[in-house]
Design a protein around this motif. Sequence first.
Motif, PDB file in Angstrom:
ATOM      1  N   THR A  15       2.759 -39.802 -55.057  1.00  0.00           N
ATOM      2  CA  THR A  15       3.251 -38.564 -55.692  1.00  0.00           C
ATOM      3  C   THR A  15       2.383 -37.353 -55.374  1.00  0.00           C
ATOM      4  O   THR A  15       2.309 -36.411 -56.155  1.00  0.00           O
ATOM      5  CB  THR A  15       3.368 -38.745 -57.224  1.00  0.00           C
ATOM      6  OG1 THR A  15       3.859 -40.050 -57.515  1.00  0.00           O
ATOM      7  CG2 THR A  15       4.335 -37.745 -57.834  1.00  0.00           C
ATOM      8  N   TRP A  53      11.170 -40.578 -53.464  1.00  0.00           N
ATOM      9  CA  TRP A  53      10.604 -41.493 -54.463  1.00  0.00           C
ATOM     10  C   TRP A  53      10.127 -42.777 -53.796  1.00  0.00           C
ATOM     11  O   TRP A  53      10.376 -43.021 -52.618  1.00  0.00           O
ATOM     12  CB  TRP A  53      11.544 -41.727 -55.637  1.00  0.00           C
ATOM     13  CG  TRP A  53      12.827 -42.455 -55.389  1.00  0.00           C
ATOM     14  CD1 TRP A  53      13.918 -41.986 -54.721  1.00  0.00           C
ATOM     15  CD2 TRP A  53      13.167 -43.776 -55.841  1.00  0.00           C
ATOM     16  NE1 TRP A  53      14.919 -42.921 -54.728  1.00  0.00           N
ATOM     17  CE2 TRP A  53      14.495 -44.026 -55.415  1.00  0.00           C
ATOM     18  CE3 TRP A  53      12.491 -44.751 -56.566  1.00  0.00           C
ATOM     19  CZ2 TRP A  53      15.140 -45.232 -55.681  1.00  0.00           C
ATOM     20  CZ3 TRP A  53      13.150 -45.952 -56.847  1.00  0.00           C
ATOM     21  CH2 TRP A  53      14.454 -46.173 -56.409  1.00  0.00           C
ATOM     22  N   HIS A 213       0.196 -39.487 -59.791  1.00  0.00           N
ATOM     23  CA  HIS A 213       1.476 -39.693 -60.468  1.00  0.00           C
ATOM     24  C   HIS A 213       1.351 -39.369 -61.962  1.00  0.00           C
ATOM     25  O   HIS A 213       0.348 -39.648 -62.591  1.00  0.00           O
ATOM     26  CB  HIS A 213       1.908 -41.152 -60.271  1.00  0.00           C
ATOM     27  CG  HIS A 213       3.340 -41.435 -60.590  1.00  0.00           C
ATOM     28  ND1 HIS A 213       3.833 -41.420 -61.873  1.00  0.00           N
ATOM     29  CD2 HIS A 213       4.383 -41.762 -59.783  1.00  0.00           C
ATOM     30  CE1 HIS A 213       5.117 -41.720 -61.846  1.00  0.00           C
ATOM     31  NE2 HIS A 213       5.478 -41.919 -60.592  1.00  0.00           N
ATOM     32  N   TYR A 257      -2.719 -31.743 -62.698  1.00  0.00           N
ATOM     33  CA  TYR A 257      -2.316 -32.394 -61.443  1.00  0.00           C
ATOM     34  C   TYR A 257      -3.361 -32.151 -60.352  1.00  0.00           C
ATOM     35  O   TYR A 257      -3.762 -33.079 -59.645  1.00  0.00           O
ATOM     36  CB  TYR A 257      -0.958 -31.833 -61.024  1.00  0.00           C
ATOM     37  CG  TYR A 257      -0.366 -32.438 -59.772  1.00  0.00           C
ATOM     38  CD1 TYR A 257       0.319 -33.651 -59.811  1.00  0.00           C
ATOM     39  CD2 TYR A 257      -0.464 -31.788 -58.547  1.00  0.00           C
ATOM     40  CE1 TYR A 257       0.887 -34.198 -58.660  1.00  0.00           C
ATOM     41  CE2 TYR A 257       0.098 -32.319 -57.397  1.00  0.00           C
ATOM     42  CZ  TYR A 257       0.771 -33.525 -57.466  1.00  0.00           C
ATOM     43  OH  TYR A 257       1.327 -34.066 -56.322  1.00  0.00           O
ATOM     44  N   GLU A 294       6.100 -33.886 -55.731  1.00  0.00           N
ATOM     45  CA  GLU A 294       6.346 -33.765 -57.165  1.00  0.00           C
ATOM     46  C   GLU A 294       6.802 -32.353 -57.507  1.00  0.00           C
ATOM     47  O   GLU A 294       6.277 -31.370 -56.974  1.00  0.00           O
ATOM     48  CB  GLU A 294       5.043 -34.071 -57.928  1.00  0.00           C
ATOM     49  CG  GLU A 294       5.141 -34.027 -59.439  1.00  0.00           C
ATOM     50  CD  GLU A 294       5.627 -35.325 -60.051  1.00  0.00           C
ATOM     51  OE1 GLU A 294       6.546 -35.937 -59.470  1.00  0.00           O
ATOM     52  OE2 GLU A 294       5.073 -35.737 -61.089  1.00  0.00           O
ATOM     53  N   SER A 303       9.021 -33.950 -62.148  1.00  0.00           N
ATOM     54  CA  SER A 303       9.056 -35.283 -61.533  1.00  0.00           C
ATOM     55  C   SER A 303       9.603 -35.172 -60.109  1.00  0.00           C
ATOM     56  O   SER A 303       9.487 -34.109 -59.490  1.00  0.00           O
ATOM     57  CB  SER A 303       9.851 -36.273 -62.393  1.00  0.00           C
ATOM     58  OG  SER A 303       9.686 -37.592 -61.930  1.00  0.00           O
ATOM     59  N   HIS A 304      10.239 -36.214 -59.567  1.00  0.00           N
ATOM     60  CA  HIS A 304      10.536 -36.191 -58.132  1.00  0.00           C
ATOM     61  C   HIS A 304      11.830 -36.868 -57.719  1.00  0.00           C
ATOM     62  O   HIS A 304      12.178 -36.855 -56.541  1.00  0.00           O
ATOM     63  CB  HIS A 304       9.369 -36.839 -57.361  1.00  0.00           C
ATOM     64  CG  HIS A 304       8.914 -38.140 -57.945  1.00  0.00           C
ATOM     65  ND1 HIS A 304       7.907 -38.216 -58.874  1.00  0.00           N
ATOM     66  CD2 HIS A 304       9.322 -39.404 -57.752  1.00  0.00           C
ATOM     67  CE1 HIS A 304       7.705 -39.465 -59.235  1.00  0.00           C
ATOM     68  NE2 HIS A 304       8.557 -40.218 -58.564  1.00  0.00           N
ATOM     69  N   THR A 312       9.037 -32.069 -53.173  1.00  0.00           N
ATOM     70  CA  THR A 312       9.147 -33.527 -53.296  1.00  0.00           C
ATOM     71  C   THR A 312       9.052 -34.271 -51.965  1.00  0.00           C
ATOM     72  O   THR A 312       8.860 -35.492 -51.963  1.00  0.00           O
ATOM     73  CB  THR A 312      10.471 -33.940 -53.977  1.00  0.00           C
ATOM     74  OG1 THR A 312      11.582 -33.561 -53.150  1.00  0.00           O
ATOM     75  CG2 THR A 312      10.598 -33.321 -55.346  1.00  0.00           C
TER      76      THR A 312
END
Length: 377
Positions: A15, A53, A213, A257, A294, A303-304, A312
Amino acid sequence: MSKLPKLIVFLVMDTARYRSFDFESDRVNPRLNSFIRDHNALNFKRAISAAPWTIPSHVSMFSGKLPSEHGCIDYGFKVDKEINFLPKLMQSSGYHTAGITSNGLLTRSSNFNFGFNDYICTWNLFQDLKEPYRSSNIIKKEGFLGLIKVLKYIFKNKPVKSILNLIYRNIFSVKKDSTPFTIKTTELAKSKIRDCVKKDKKLFLFINYMQPHMDYNPPEPFRSKFTTENINLAQSPVDFYSGKYTDKDISSFNKLYKSEISFLDSQVGDLLSCINKEGLMDDSAIVITSDHGEHIGEHGHISHYFSVYNETIHVPLIMKLPEKNNQILANPDLDFVSTMDLYGILCGLIMQGKGKSENNSFRKSSKPIISELYMPS
């Protein structure tokens, strides 16, 4: 016949999106920057993952196929053992193959351990068994019948160890705090490297670090590099799409992050120092990349799973090949490259080592770079 590299490392920072790294200064990822400078590693600035993902992206990197070709596009997937899977090819070429993962989607139950001599799932106490895939989700989805299904699976496959693994995973959650698992992964990887040096074995080492993540829970002193706020927000895509987060909350997530990336950088640097100390750096092929990126509020997403925006699919990709094989037909500053092509490059490397002529470059830039989105069920 040219010699095969003694060590091949395929390291995935789960991620990790490109835009949150800093390759111009040492504020975020100084150890990676040092690796690039000191060992003439290639830093690809336009690397694109084959999917946004974990499952489809990892299988694409290990097969050289798009998700629509390999078919591993949902939970409950199983790697087809008939395909040319990268760890199996490495094993067939004389490498001891070891995989260390902290991502609960990359399990024995999904055959992702195909071709590995050793496969360690850091979230488990015991490694020598298959377990129900995403058991908690089966129970949530199917209720009592799902519980019965999980229990049947457990009692057919070493029940005591399976139950202890379930208890361990519920007490120590990778999702809530991946830091202990990142440290464990680094120590296990260093141990595998030292063991193969001691036994004079060639090693293919796959590593999946779960950081950065979500949940973002970086340790000190890395957290304080980017924020001194006391951030106690529940990290939930549901809350985001329900409109519960403010702009300040999103800014806080961005800081956490980056702190996660900075901590992970220190761990990757520790691993690279071990490789150098063991005298393997010049005789190694090292790939450091991510399976996907991400969203942290961009384009109305978090999120992704939900898009193929750059956030992403634009990922870091750093590569160092043995000095005699360090020819990649792509401009790391300008060319778009696909992480899916890492398969062909590493296969080409070991084929050349056998005296065979194989393409070990990224596909020509005139061909499109494709990323495919399949929403998990």
